[in-house]
Design a protein around this motif. Sequence first.
Motif, PDB file in Angstrom:
ATOM      1  N   ASP A 179      13.281  10.169  18.169  1.00 43.53           N
ATOM      2  CA  ASP A 179      12.048  10.871  18.534  1.00 43.53           C
ATOM      3  C   ASP A 179      11.183  11.115  17.305  1.00 43.53           C
ATOM      4  O   ASP A 179       9.950  11.026  17.359  1.00 43.53           O
TER       5      ASP A 179
ATOM      6  N   ILE B  11       9.497   7.876  16.401  1.00 43.35           N
ATOM      7  CA  ILE B  11       8.360   7.623  17.295  1.00 43.35           C
ATOM      8  C   ILE B  11       7.171   8.477  16.883  1.00 43.35           C
ATOM      9  O   ILE B  11       6.025   8.015  16.857  1.00 43.35           O
TER      10      ILE B  11
ATOM     11  N   ARG C 169       3.782   6.495  16.048  1.00 42.84           N
ATOM     12  CA  ARG C 169       2.792   6.470  17.127  1.00 42.84           C
ATOM     13  C   ARG C 169       1.400   6.777  16.575  1.00 42.84           C
ATOM     14  O   ARG C 169       1.218   7.674  15.776  1.00 42.84           O
TER      15      ARG C 169
ATOM     16  N   ARG D 284      12.991   0.488  21.935  1.00 40.96           N
ATOM     17  CA  ARG D 284      12.496   1.839  22.211  1.00 40.96           C
ATOM     18  C   ARG D 284      11.226   2.141  21.421  1.00 40.96           C
ATOM     19  O   ARG D 284      10.272   2.720  21.951  1.00 40.96           O
ATOM     20  N   LEU D 285      11.212   1.769  20.150  1.00 41.26           N
ATOM     21  CA  LEU D 285      10.037   2.045  19.322  1.00 41.26           C
ATOM     22  C   LEU D 285       8.811   1.309  19.838  1.00 41.26           C
ATOM     23  O   LEU D 285       7.719   1.864  19.931  1.00 41.26           O
TER      24      LEU D 285
ATOM     25  N   SER E 198       7.319   2.827  22.938  1.00 36.10           N
ATOM     26  CA  SER E 198       6.676   4.139  22.766  1.00 36.10           C
ATOM     27  C   SER E 198       5.488   4.117  21.814  1.00 36.10           C
ATOM     28  O   SER E 198       4.735   5.090  21.771  1.00 36.10           O
ATOM     29  N   CYS E 199       5.347   3.068  21.031  1.00 34.52           N
ATOM     30  CA  CYS E 199       4.306   3.018  19.996  1.00 34.52           C
ATOM     31  C   CYS E 199       3.463   1.757  20.186  1.00 34.52           C
ATOM     32  O   CYS E 199       3.801   0.682  19.649  1.00 34.52           O
TER      33      CYS E 199
END
Length: 803
Positions: free
Chosen positions: A101, A104, A108, A132-133, A136-137
């Motif tokens: 988190d 991210i 982001r 995942r990165l 989210s970004c």
Amino acid sequence: MYSPQAANHNLPVEPNRFIGRARDVEELCALFADERVVTLCGVGGIGKTRLALRVAERLVHRFPGGVRLVELARLTRADLVAKELAGVLGVREEGARPLADGLIENLRGARTLLVLDNCEHLVEACAELVARLVASCPDLRVLVTSREPLRIPQELIWRVPPLDLPDARRPDAESVLLFMERATAAGIRISLDVLPDVADLCVALDGLPLALELAAARTKVLSPRQIIDRIGDRFTLLTSGDRTAPARHRTLLATVQWSHDLLEEKEKALLHRLSVFPGDFDLAFAEQVCHDRHLLQHEVLDLLSGLVDKSLVIGEGERFRLLATIRQFAAERLAEAGESDRFAERHLREVLAVQARGLRVTFEEQRMERPDRLEAFQRASALVDDSRAALDWAIRAGDARAGIELCLIAAAPLAVAGDAAETADWLGLLLAMDVSAVDPSDLLMAKSFIAYGLEARDELRQARELAVEGVEGLRAGAYHFRLGVVYAIAVRVLLRLGEREASRRWLEELIERARAHADRFTLAAALLYRSTLALADSRLREAQRHVEEALRAAREHGHPWIIAQVSLQLGVLAEARGDLEAALGHLAAAVPLNEELDNRAELARVLSRSGRVAGQLGDFAAARRHLARSLALAKGTGQRLTIAHCLSALSVLAEKEGDLEGAVLTAAAVQRLRESVGQPASRARTDELMARARAELGDGRAAAMWAKGGELSPEEAAGRVLEQEHVSAVDPPPVRRRTVLTAREQEIASLLMRGLSNRAIGEELVISPATVARHIANIMDKLGFTSRAQIAVWAAEHDLGSA
């Protein structure tokens, strides 16, 4: 001085001229216009890393968020992938929040390129993290090098080809140019009459860059034709040994084996032993670990220089390292000789010795000059990878005693660097082993250090159990520095749980013992806790006495970390007294100390408070500078609470400058961020701000601004204030200490001196008790207080009773 804008990348300087691959570089650069993840696949030695670095360097200008290289070859565990990326980005763990988190949060909103190098041995962990990165970004791009693909949906696989080979139409192909360039660098001028032999050699080596570079390094003693003859024999041998291996992999193994066979016996022995180092190393480390009665310590220098000349070891200033392919090959040879365990054990013992010296010089020795402290701290910090490798070996070897010893002596510098939770993880693994040979006091100390990691993750109840067990089991023994750390951990955990009396009892015992044994570092830290307790009880003068005593002890000790902590507390107390100029001075003193340690998380907190104080003094330009830098650091280290503090200060700044809409937008973003962290703030200031906004902007406009602010990211909300250089219609009035509070707030503070309740204050001022409560909450927010008693003391010191 550290600056988050100091460099837009961390790419290394190219060690020599990049040859060929012009088409490859152009094609790869073009791909990043549309592709999210590009993986360069190919066998070891084909030039994946060098090509990736060249492409990344060409793309720096297209990624304002930065280009960051993450080298993974030295890692041994999948759970360290995220930690390594966090280390490169400067992200710190925050309580129980998953590290991903924080990554991210860092990535982001800014167009950033990550280069993940050598992922093959951790491919599953890399695939999971990258997926995942990227999900989210939206602005993130990733360039990967690996012997096998990540196999995630967003990935484009780009097979790295060998260098172009020569033919009749193009005798000066890329492979020939590379070989000639490297031979020239080695001091050999290749004559034109042997160019046909060079062409044959490039074909024999399949255009593999590593193979060509190793061959070129041997031109000092062998002609191109002699090299071809030797490589030919070796190819045949290895090809017949493993028919299932890819052809180019067999070729590379043959090349490395050939280069290895040309070494002298002692060069071979040293190369094999150097494989125990997971990353870079210096000469002294190599001398201590790699010598024995067959390879004397004084011989290591010349042998290491020879390996650098032959391109089997890379020299970078005073540091050395092995390429991943060479390290793997050398490690296999060390295992074949039955010496892996012996030299892994030697490596563990040397890491223990260096870290023990770091602990002693950094913390235990008294009255030492700060540069010496800093040098020892940096030396210990540079051994993070070696400490991990040594701990990994201790676990595999079943040596819980050595592993626990290493954790305990390395935990203090790791904790300063923000790695307490990782130390706790290692100790958890070690305590699950057979610990019958471990000293009982070390077991208790290990449990206390685990408590520190649990406290960092907000697992306070379990932390309390272990911390109390540690103190009660060890306090009867002889005092030493690490026992002081055990006390301090227990005090910290109990304070967070609100157990004031127990924490105070152990704190006083710690101060007495630290003073008796002249442990100035621990004494200074304990006096800081005492000052914090006094401030929480509104005893400002007592808090000031304790912090001044802490300052004397910290200066006598000389470690910049503890001096920075004392300076921060001096700033907090000065602000609590309303002496804003002094507060700003103390905070400014903490800045270079944290920069010296590269302690970005603590630096972000100091700058956040500096921005708030500067804003109260009316120096809006300085407030902007401090808060902008704090925001960048807090975002980079994943500190959401520090981001919230910065946004709150920016909201106040905007309101003071007459930018009411900016103040409302930022306040809404603060509330949303705090709620996401699970720490909602007092609404007193927010209620007052919204009342003013409704009066001046109208109900509809004020509500719309609040709703819009709640949808903004922290970066967008901060940018709304930071980027608008608002000019007030009139110059701000001179700021006096008392005018930190409004006239009404000063009235209420003066009445609190008389011990009046909210109802009694309301009756005297003809306002409701609820309004009184909101004013008191706003006073606490402005002055950084947590109780009515603190306000009363502040009012008395500022003579508000006669106002």
